[in-house]
Enzyme design. Structure first.
Site, short mmCIF file in Angstrom:
data_model
loop_
_atom_site.label_atom_id
_atom_site.label_comp_id
_atom_site.label_asym_id
_atom_site.label_seq_id
_atom_site.Cartn_x
_atom_site.Cartn_y
_atom_site.Cartn_z
N ASP A 297 0.84 -1.20 0.00
CA ASP A 297 0.00 0.00 0.00
C ASP A 297 0.88 1.26 0.00
OD1 ASP A 297 -2.65 1.40 0.54
OD2 ASP A 297 -1.47 2.04 2.26
N VAL A 401 -21.44 8.23 -18.45
CA VAL A 401 -22.72 7.91 -19.09
C VAL A 401 -22.72 6.42 -19.42
CG1 VAL A 401 -22.88 10.27 -19.99
CG2 VAL A 401 -22.03 8.46 -21.48
N VAL A 402 -23.79 5.98 -20.07
CA VAL A 402 -23.96 4.53 -20.29
C VAL A 402 -22.75 3.91 -21.03
CG1 VAL A 402 -26.45 4.38 -20.17
CG2 VAL A 402 -25.38 5.20 -22.27
N GLU A 403 -22.53 2.63 -20.77
CA GLU A 403 -21.36 1.93 -21.33
C GLU A 403 -21.64 1.54 -22.78
OE1 GLU A 403 -18.53 1.69 -19.86
OE2 GLU A 403 -17.47 -0.13 -20.43
N LYS A 408 -20.65 7.20 -25.87
CA LYS A 408 -19.53 7.82 -25.14
C LYS A 408 -18.75 8.74 -26.06
CE LYS A 408 -18.57 4.67 -21.28
NZ LYS A 408 -19.09 5.43 -20.14
N SER A 430 -15.77 0.99 -17.96
CA SER A 430 -15.24 -0.19 -17.25
C SER A 430 -14.37 -1.04 -18.17
CB SER A 430 -16.36 -1.09 -16.76
OG SER A 430 -17.40 -0.36 -16.24
N HIS A 451 -11.25 5.12 -13.76
CA HIS A 451 -12.20 4.04 -13.50
C HIS A 451 -12.43 3.85 -12.01
CE1 HIS A 451 -13.20 -0.51 -13.71
NE2 HIS A 451 -14.30 0.22 -13.76
N ASN A 454 -17.71 0.41 -7.81
CA ASN A 454 -19.03 0.61 -7.21
C ASN A 454 -19.13 -0.12 -5.87
OD1 ASN A 454 -21.76 1.15 -6.97
ND2 ASN A 454 -22.39 -0.48 -8.37
N GLU A 463 -8.62 3.27 -11.02
CA GLU A 463 -7.62 3.00 -12.07
C GLU A 463 -7.52 4.25 -12.95
OE1 GLU A 463 -7.53 -1.32 -13.85
OE2 GLU A 463 -9.59 -0.78 -13.43
N ASN A 501 -10.64 -5.41 -14.41
CA ASN A 501 -11.64 -6.19 -15.14
C ASN A 501 -11.01 -7.20 -16.08
OD1 ASN A 501 -13.94 -5.31 -13.90
ND2 ASN A 501 -14.17 -3.54 -15.23
#
Ligand code: NAD
Length: 715
Positions: A297, A401-403, A408, A430, A451, A454, A463, A501
């Site tokens: 860390d 906004v939406v993926e 985008k 993501s 990034h 949630n 990220e 991811n």
């Protein structure tokens, strides 16, 4: 000056009062490394031998008091045998005993953080005066150990067994009011009054108004509970503390057992019991992993500071989209002091975003962390809007906004035209490639990924993704903004899924294959939760959202067709087709209904198996070991690939990304640490047993080479 060292000095404060001051040269904080402890020993001896000393004040010349032991020295110390560790610990307790045994009254003036060893020193003095700004506590259990320099002994005698159990086994930091209430400090004053108040207390002791000898004796005697009372206090705490800690974290229960064991003893015998128990914990794999996590860390934070160097701070931010993520970003930014515009195309969405922020702030007020005025002020820092009117003022925009790449790109290009020169645009996508999104922009150098995870207010990781054309300045400013929001940023290079991811999807693929081969998803969840994950993969998919996983899977399959594309329908495809989207619509692998607090409660419905007909194999019992291997192999291999491909710079950043982003069990130290612990040769042998499951189970050439050479990721 009676004594002058590199970290400790003794000053004459007049009228026979002396002040032992901590001020570690060349460092921003005071910590107890071995050199400081040696100086403390000599300083205390100098005071003891000097003529005319009537009282001693312990203080700090820095903003903190003493942050604790120097944890970087733990690794070497913990490699010693148990007896050697005990001997080392008892050397330090001798120094603290010498503080406690000074023939004059002693007071600690706690101006800032005094944690772990720093607070244990305060416990060795007769009285503690604390600034309203300071924090104290014994957080050692978070490192898989417990306080070893007298903390368990002195605190349980000073504040009583019940309180001490909570302080030591919980490991939390305490603000001044809580410390005073429990009796761990004797007075709390404003920072500017601290030194005078502490000196005044010393004078009153000298004048006989306070019986410091009696106070001191309390800490040196057995606890004042009868045998029966002791038994009740410790036995009743066991269940609660054990449940809170969980089976993978033995330190809290070991601390409790130690306090029970030494409750009937006088100081020196009790300190010996404490030291022996400490040494046992220091030798566990858990403490080694957790100390490793602490160091990683620190390394990650250092790397982030380096990236952020010279960055202009973000004074005004904006977020596009007031959905789950946009609302979270707005809340986090405002509550950490950076005003933010929140833009959406939908008025109702703006209201939902604001409602979410209000709910989170109300929670803070309820927990006493914020007052009503603070809440109102924070809310005024979020300005909802349906247009770009004020965007000319904005330093950094987070797009949430939406993926959907088309949407985008359009939104990013439109936003860019409203921004001032040098403003940064960052996408919270993501999975979609940053380099690809940048093709829509005139100034791709001012664009990067940011990034969040949630729920934004709770997840520590951000990220920061560098696209092909992203400038160092854009990275620096985005990293600085993430830090200002109280997050831990990790800079990664662009690829589908980025770091976290990209690693998570092969893990989900492992899950789909297990179900294809007849595993029950509940059995898989149980095995992985037993391994230490906060939730199993079926539950996690429900929380993430089956639609999100489905779309993410498409992007990953396109990005890495050699290993992430799959043939035919799998369980996630089927769930998506059936519109079982997980928690968001109340049914996924599990079904969800609101509990008493309105939070979704997981329930199981047998009929789900019928829905999965054709994508799951005939039910068979797999043992936990096999499930764990089949889930962890693809995850570990993909982590190694990310390092080899230069997506992430260091093993520490890769491992901390997993711990902070998806809750990889900290006591297992991260995926690469886990590989080191297992041994890459053993891992490769294990992977070979599952080779028929496909390319995700195939270690890289580099891994095989490392295995053959006996190399490790952490050297
Ligand atoms: P969401 O559907 O909850 O919110 C999207 C919001 O964007 C909606 O309020 C919508 O009205 C708004 N919007 C759509 N077009 C817009 C435009 N042109 N201008 C302004 N607002 C517009 O979605 P979400 O879950 O918050 O996800 C947003 C982004 O964050 C996605 O890229 C997603 O992949 C990413 N993300 C989501 C999660 C998660 O767990 N939900 C985690 C990390 C990242």
């Amino acid at each position: 000056m009676l004594y002058a060292g590199q970290a400790v000095s003794v000053r004459d404060a007049g009228d026979g009062l002396y002040e032992i001051v901590f001020d570690l040269a060349g460092e921003s904080v005071n910590k107890f490394n071995q050199a400081t402890l040696n100086e403390l020993r000599d300083a205390v001896a100098a005071v003891r031998e000097a003529d005319g000393v009537k009282g001693v004040l312990f203080s700090s010349a820095k903003d903190v008091f003493v942050v604790g032991a120097d944890i970087t020295e733990f690794t070497g110390m913990f490699e010693n045998g148990e007896d050697e560790i005990v001997a080392g610990i008892l050397e330090t307790t001798k120094i603290f005993n010498a503080v406690e045994d000074l023939p004059v009254p002693t007071v600690a003036a706690i101006n800032g953080i005094a944690l772990g060893g720093g607070f244990e020193l305060c416990l060795a003095t007769d009285y503690r005066v604390m600034s309203t700004k300071a924090k104290v506590g014994l957080p050692e259990v978070k490192l898989g150990i417990y306080p070893g320099w007298g903390g368990t002994v002195r605190l349980s005698r000073l504040i009583g067994v019940d309180n001490a159990n909570e302080w030591v086994c919980g490991g939390s930091e305490k603000k001044a009011a809580a410390a005073l209430k429990d009796g761990a400090v004797d007075a709390v004053v404003a920072p500017e009054m601290l030194r005078d108040a502490a000196l005044d207390l010393l004078r009153q002791c000298i004048d006989g108004k306070f019986d410091y000898q009696a106070r001191r004796a309390e800490k040196q005697q057995p606890v004042t509970l009868s045998q029966i009372e002791q038994m009740m206090a410790f036995e009743s705490a066991k269940g609660v503390i054990g449940a809170q800690a969980g089976k993978h974290y033995p330190a809290p229960l070991a601390a409790l057992a130690t306090m029970q064991k030494h409750a009937g003893l006088t100081r020196d015998a009790a300190l010996e019991v404490e030291a022996r128990g400490f040494a046992k914990l220091a030798k566990t794999d858990v403490s080694r992993a957790l100390v490793g996590i602490f160091m990683k860390d620190q390394a990650v934070k250092k790397a982030a500071r380096k990236h952020a160097r010279g960055a202009e701070p973000v004074k005004q931010a904006a977020v596009l989209g007031a959905g789950i993520m946009g609302g979270g970003v707005a809340y986090q930014s405002a509550s950490r002091g950076t005003p933010i515009l929140m833009k959406d195309i939908n008025e109702q969405a703006l209201q939902l975003g604001l409602d979410e922020a209000t709910k989170l702030l109300a929670g803070q007020v309820k927990r006493g962390r914020l007052d009503a005025a603070g809440m109102a002020k924070t809310l005024t820092q979020i300005r909802p809007t349906l247009n770009y009117g004020d965007f000319g003022n904005v330093d950094l925009v987070v797009e949430a906004v939406v993926e959907n790449p088309k949407i985008k790109k359009a939104v990013l290009a439109e936003t860019e035209s409203h921004l001032k020169d040098g403003a940064i645009l960052a996408s919270n996508t993501s999975t979609i490639s940053i380099t690809e999104l940048a093709t829509a922009l005139e100034k791709p150098e001012n664009f990067c990924g940011m990034h969040f995870f949630n729920p934004v207010h709770r997840m520590p990781l951000v990220e920061v993704i560098r696209g092909e054309k992203t400038s160092d300045e854009a990275v620096a400013r985005t990293v600085a903004y993430a830090q200002a929001m109280g997050k831990t940023p990790i800079v990664v290079n662009d690829c589908p899924g980025f770091l976290v991811n990209r690693i998570l999807f092969p893990y989900f693929a492992g899950f789909s294959l297990l179900l294809r081969d007849g595993a029950d998803f509940r059995q898989v969840d149980k095995a992985m939760e037993g391994f230490g994950w906060p939730m199993g993969p079926a539950y996690l998919l429900d929380v993430v959202g089956i639609d999100t996983a489905y779309h993410g899977d498409e992007v990953m399959a396109q990005g890495f067709p050699d290993r992430m594309a799959h043939e035919g329908e799998n369980v996630v495809d089927r769930m998506f087709k059936l519109e079982r989207l997980g928690q968001k619509n109340g049914k996924g692998f599990y079904a969800y209904e609101p509990d008493r607090k309105g939070k979704p409660k997981k329930i199981f419905d047998e009929s789900v198996f019928e829905l999965l007909d054709g994508v799951v194999g005939e039910r068979q019992d797999l043992d936990a070991e096999e499930i764990i291997a089949r889930m962890m192999i693809p995850l570990c291999i993909e982590t190694a690939r990310c390092l080899e491909d230069g997506i992430v710079a260091t093993p520490a950043e890769a491992d901390m990304g997993l711990v902070y982003g998806i809750g990889f069990p900290p006591f297992r130290g991260g995926a690469l640490y886990y590989l080191d612990e297992m041994g890459l040769d053993r891992f490769c042998e294990m992977a070979a047993r599952y080779a028929d499951l496909g390319p995700l189970y195939q270690p890289t050439e580099r891994m095989k080479q490392m295995a053959a050479n006996g190399e490790t990721y952490y050297g």
